[in-house]
Design a protein around this motif. Structure first.
Motif, PDB file in Angstrom:
ATOM      1  N   ILE A   5      -3.330   2.418 -12.488  1.00 51.19           N
ATOM      2  CA  ILE A   5      -2.257   3.391 -12.285  1.00 51.19           C
ATOM      3  C   ILE A   5      -2.481   4.697 -13.038  1.00 51.19           C
ATOM      4  CG2 ILE A   5      -0.531   1.622 -11.769  1.00 51.19           C
ATOM      5  CD1 ILE A   5       0.555   2.026 -14.635  1.00 51.19           C
ATOM      6  N   HIS A   6      -3.382   4.690 -14.021  1.00 47.77           N
ATOM      7  CA  HIS A   6      -3.592   5.924 -14.772  1.00 47.77           C
ATOM      8  C   HIS A   6      -4.911   5.848 -15.528  1.00 47.77           C
ATOM      9  CE1 HIS A   6      -1.856   9.740 -16.144  1.00 47.77           C
ATOM     10  NE2 HIS A   6      -2.416   9.499 -17.316  1.00 47.77           N
ATOM     11  N   ASN A  41       5.388   7.728 -19.535  1.00 44.10           N
ATOM     12  CA  ASN A  41       4.690   8.548 -18.524  1.00 44.10           C
ATOM     13  C   ASN A  41       3.234   8.815 -18.881  1.00 44.10           C
ATOM     14  OD1 ASN A  41       5.033  10.269 -20.684  1.00 44.10           O
ATOM     15  ND2 ASN A  41       6.451  11.648 -19.630  1.00 44.10           N
ATOM     16  N   GLN A 309      -1.578  -1.873 -14.006  1.00 43.81           N
ATOM     17  CA  GLN A 309      -0.287  -2.552 -13.873  1.00 43.81           C
ATOM     18  C   GLN A 309      -0.528  -3.910 -13.245  1.00 43.81           C
ATOM     19  OE1 GLN A 309       3.307  -0.350 -12.896  1.00 43.81           O
ATOM     20  NE2 GLN A 309       3.744  -1.812 -11.281  1.00 43.81           N
ATOM     21  N   ILE A 412       7.348  -0.044  -7.961  1.00 41.87           N
ATOM     22  CA  ILE A 412       7.095   0.606  -9.250  1.00 41.87           C
ATOM     23  C   ILE A 412       7.982   0.017 -10.331  1.00 41.87           C
ATOM     24  CG2 ILE A 412       7.162   2.790 -10.516  1.00 41.87           C
ATOM     25  CD1 ILE A 412       6.642   4.218  -7.856  1.00 41.87           C
ATOM     26  N   TYR A 429       9.576   2.823  -1.588  1.00 44.01           N
ATOM     27  CA  TYR A 429       9.821   2.904  -3.030  1.00 44.01           C
ATOM     28  C   TYR A 429      11.222   3.444  -3.273  1.00 44.01           C
ATOM     29  CZ  TYR A 429       4.671   2.975  -2.975  1.00 44.01           C
ATOM     30  OH  TYR A 429       3.347   2.699  -2.740  1.00 44.01           O
ATOM     31  N   MET A 434       9.540   7.087  -7.244  1.00 43.99           N
ATOM     32  CA  MET A 434       8.383   7.670  -6.562  1.00 43.99           C
ATOM     33  C   MET A 434       8.246   9.154  -6.867  1.00 43.99           C
ATOM     34  SD  MET A 434       5.803   6.776  -4.936  1.00 43.99           S
ATOM     35  CE  MET A 434       4.459   7.431  -3.944  1.00 43.99           C
ATOM     36  N   ASN A 436       9.108  10.592  -9.656  1.00 44.72           N
ATOM     37  CA  ASN A 436       8.519  10.656 -11.000  1.00 44.72           C
ATOM     38  C   ASN A 436       7.027  10.344 -10.954  1.00 44.72           C
ATOM     39  OD1 ASN A 436      10.926  11.306 -12.246  1.00 44.72           O
ATOM     40  ND2 ASN A 436      11.475   9.184 -12.656  1.00 44.72           N
ATOM     41  N   TRP A 437       6.687   9.366 -10.100  1.00 44.82           N
ATOM     42  CA  TRP A 437       5.273   8.970  -9.978  1.00 44.82           C
ATOM     43  C   TRP A 437       4.417  10.143  -9.499  1.00 44.82           C
ATOM     44  CZ3 TRP A 437       2.586   4.362 -10.882  1.00 44.82           C
ATOM     45  CH2 TRP A 437       1.301   4.313 -10.368  1.00 44.82           C
ATOM     46  N   ARG A 441       0.880  12.220 -10.779  1.00 40.09           N
ATOM     47  CA  ARG A 441      -0.376  11.800 -10.148  1.00 40.09           C
ATOM     48  C   ARG A 441      -0.252  11.908  -8.633  1.00 40.09           C
ATOM     49  NH1 ARG A 441       2.571   7.754 -12.191  1.00 40.09           N
ATOM     50  NH2 ARG A 441       1.604   7.752 -14.234  1.00 40.09           N
ATOM     51  N   PRO A 445       0.850   4.108  -5.669  1.00 41.78           N
ATOM     52  CA  PRO A 445       1.080   3.067  -6.679  1.00 41.78           C
ATOM     53  C   PRO A 445       0.566   1.698  -6.246  1.00 41.78           C
ATOM     54  CG  PRO A 445       3.073   4.349  -6.297  1.00 41.78           C
ATOM     55  CD  PRO A 445       2.105   4.718  -5.213  1.00 41.78           C
TER      56      PRO A 445
END
Length: 475
Positions: A5-6, A41, A309, A412, A429, A434, A436-437, A441, A445
Motif C-alpha cells: 500500500i505504500h 497516512n 496491508q 480500506i 469503497y 477512498m 483520503n487514499w 497515492r 488499494p
C-alpha cells in the motif's frame, strides 16, 4: 492477502531496521539517520529525520508506551529520543566503545538491552539511565536480542551461531548452538504457549541465520529441569541467508527477509507459506508486524521500506472491534484489552489497566466510580472518553450478533460503508476513505496497480442493499 500500500524512499542508503509503535513507524539506515512516520497516512513527522549518530544506525525500537525511541550505531552508542518531539534524551556509551548492533526495551520499560560487535551485552536501568549489569557472549558479535513477554528473561543471538538465555539479573541460564554459520536475528512471540498437562511453561522463539534457515524453538521452564531451549522445527523457504524474522502480535504468523530479496510469511502452527513477497530489488534486512493494526513493514538494501496491508482474517485476533465476533469481549484477555485501548487512542492507560488486571469482563463493568476511586484517573475528560468508548463497545457487541456481509465492508477501513463509491479499478469503497487514499497515492488499494482515473462513481445499488440489510437487523 498481503497488499503493498505504500513505499518509503527517504533514506539515502541501506535500510537496516524498522520498528512500530501503536501510532508510528521508525526506520534507520546506513545514512546515519532515523526517520519516523505517522501510521495514519505514512507522512514523515515534522521532527524527522533524527540526526546525532556519527556512523551507521543498525537498530531502533520503541518503548512499550511508544513515548521513547532507542537507536544504536557503529559509533558505539545507544541514543534515546522523545518520540513526541524528537528531542534526544540521553546517549548511552557501550563499554569499550564497540559498534552497537541491537537494542531492546523490556516489556515494562524497566531496562534496555544493548548488544555490541565485541560480544558485550549491557542491561541499562531506564530510570537512572545508568549501566545496571553487563556480560559477554563467547566467540562472536552480539547481533540479535528479544525479551520474553513477562520480562523475566531475554534471548541473545551471536555471529558464532549461539542462542543464549539470560535472566533479568544478567545471569546466563542456557546456551545453544542454533545456526552453524551464525545467528542474524531472533524474536519471541508475545503470546506464551499455554501450560501443557505436565505444567511446563513454554515461550515460542524464532531464530534465523546465515544457513538459509529459520528455526522455531520452545523455551521450557520446569522446576526440576531448570531452563531448556527445545528445538521445534525448521522453515526452509529461503534460498539464501535469512537476515530478519518477526512474529505477528498473536504469534500465529512469522515473517522473514533474506539475501534472496524475498519476504516470506509463514503460518507458525503448520510451517505453511502464506505469502511470498518479492518486490524488493536487493537484500531484505528487516521486517516487522504492527502491534495493533494489519500492517507489515519490510526494509531493504534497496533503500526502501515497503508497507503491506494484510487481510484482517490473517492479522492479530482481538486487536480491534472488527474482530470481536471472533472473541467475545467478556472473554478478552488483558492483552486484548491493551490492544483495544491502543486502537481507541488510549494507549497511555495500557500500563494502568494491566497493573489492575483489567480483562474483558472487568472492562465491561467499569464505571465512573471505579475509574475515579480504584484506577485513580483524575482527569474528568479522560474518564468520560473511556466510558464513552466502553459504551460504544457494548453497542457493538449487540450489533455483531449477525456478521456484516463482507461485500458491505470498505476494503480500506473494513467498516460498514455509508456512502459507497466505485473506483476505476472496479471495486467499491467508502467515499471518504477512498478520497483520503487517492490524495496520497494513485494506485488501487486492492491491486496496487495504477488508477487510470481518479473519478469516483456513487454505487447506489450497493447503498440500497446495505440500507435494506440494516433494516432487517433492527427488527
Amino acid at each position: 492477502m498481503a497488499t503493498l500500500i505504500h513505499t518509503l524512499r527517504d533514506h539515502s542508503d541501506d535500510v537496516n531496521y524498522c520498528a512500530f509503535s501503536s501510532s508510528c513507524l521508525a526506520t534507520c539506515s546506513l545514512d546515519k539517520t532515523i526517520r519516523v512516520y505517522s501510521l495514519s497516512n505514512f507522512t514523515e513527522l515534522p521532527y524527522s529525520p533524527l540526526k546525532g549518530h556519527t556512523y551507521a544506525v543498525h537498530c531502533c525500537c520503541f518503548s512499550p508506551s511508544g513515548l521513547v525511541l532507542a537507536s544504536c550505531s557503529t559509533d558505539g552508542t545507544t541514543a534515546l529520543w522523545d518520540a513526541r518531539d524528537g528531542r534526544r534524551l540521553a546517549v548511552l556509551e557501550q563499554p569499550g566503545a564497540s559498534p552497537v548492533r541491537v537494542c531492546r526495551f523490556s516489556p515494562e520499560a524497566t531496562y534496555l538491552v544493548s548488544g555490541a560487535a565485541d560480544g558485550s551485552v549491557v542491561l541499562w536501568n531506564m530510570q537512572s539511565l545508568k549501566l545496571y549489569r553487563s556480560g559477554n557472549v563467547k566467540g562472536g558479535s552480539l547481533v540479535a536480542c528479544a525479551f520474553s513477554p513477562d520480562g523475566n528473561f531475554f534471548v541473545t543471538g551471536s555471529s558464532s551461531g549461539d542462542l543464549t538465555i539470560w535472566d533479568d539479573k544478567m545471569r546466563c541460564l542456557y546456551n545453544e548452538k542454533a545456526h552453524d554459520l551464525g545467528v542474524t536475528c531472533c524474536d519471541i512471540s508475545s503470546h506464551p504457549v499455554s501450560d501443557n498437562e505436565n505444567g511446563f511453561k513454554y515461550f515460542q522463539v524464532a531464530s534465523c541465520g546465515q544457513d538459509n534457515q529459520i528455526k522455531l524453538w520452545l523455551i521450557l521452564f520446569a522446576d526440576f529441569l531448570g531452563v531448556e531451549l527445545k528445538y521445534k522445527c525448521t522453515l526452509n523457504g529461503h534460498s539464501a541467508p535469512v537476515l530478519a524474522c518477526a512474529f505477528s502480535c498473536d504469534g500465529q504468523m512469522i515473517v522473514s527477509g533474506s539475501v534472496d530479496k524475498c519476504v516470506i510469511i509463514y503460518e507458525t502452527s503448520t510451517g505453511n507459506t502464506l505469502h511470498t513477497l518479492s518486490q524488493h530489488t536487493r537484500y531484505v534486512t528487516t521486517c516487522a508486524f504492527a502491534p495493533h493494526s494489519p500492517l507489515l513493514a519490510t526494509g531493504s538494501m534497496d533503500k526502501t521500506v515497503h508497507i503491506w496491508q494484510l487481510d484482517r482474517r490473517q492479522s492479530c485476533a482481538g486487536d480491534t472491534v472488527e474482530n470481536e465476533s471472533k472473541v467475545a469481549v467478556e472473554d478478552w484477555s488483558e492483552d486484548d484489552v491493551s490492544a483495544w485501548l491502543c486502537a481507541q487512542d488510549l494507549a497511555d492507560f495500557v500500563g494502568l489497566f494491566k497493573m489492575n488486571n483489567i480483562d474483558g469482563k472487568e472492562l465491561l463493568n467499569l464505571t465512573k466510580e471505579s475509574l475515579t476511586n480504584e484506577l485513580k484517573i483524575e482527569s474528568l475528560g479522560q474518564r468520560s472518553k473511556i466510558l464513552q468508548k466502553i459504551e460504544e463497545l457494548r453497542m457493538t457487541m449487540i450489533s455483531v450478533s449477525v456478521p456484516v456481509p463482507d461485500e458491505f465492508l470498505c476494503p480500506i477501513t473494513r467498516e460498514l460503508m455509508n456512502d459507497p463509491v466505485i473506483a476505476t479499478d472496479g471495486y467499491s469503497y467508502e467515499r471518504e476513505a477512498m478520497e483520503n487514499w487517492i490524495s496520497n497515492r494513485r494506485s488501487s488499494p486492492m491491486t496496487n496497480l495504477p488508477l487510470h482515473s481518479l473519478m469516483l462513481t456513487p454505487n447506489r445499488t450497493l447503498k440500497m442493499a446495505i440500507s435494506r440489510w440494516l433494516e432487517t437487523q433492527q427488527k
